[in-house]
Write a protein that holds these residues in place. Structure first.
Motif: not given
Length: 51
Positions: A10-22, A36-42
């Motif tokens: 569920e958290t991974q889905r929220h991260v992706e919806e918020a613009g994070g890249k897996i 692991h993911f990168s946020d919109p700022d990298g």
């Protein structure tokens, strides 16, 4: 930085919806699972769960 979540999928889905890249999909390791993911700022972060 490593963050904790009770519900990893569920958290991974929220991260992706918020613009994070897996960067590394969820995988098992001794003690739980994480991804692991990168946020919109990298910035790269990880989220783990012991479930």
């Amino acid at each position: 930085m490593i963050l904790y979540a009770d519900k990893l999928d569920e958290t991974q889905r929220h991260v992706e919806e918020a613009g994070g890249k897996i960067v590394k999909p969820a995988y098992s390791f001794p003690g739980g699972r994480r991804f692991h993911f990168s946020d919109p700022d990298g910035y790269e972060l990880a989220v783990w769960s012991d479930k």
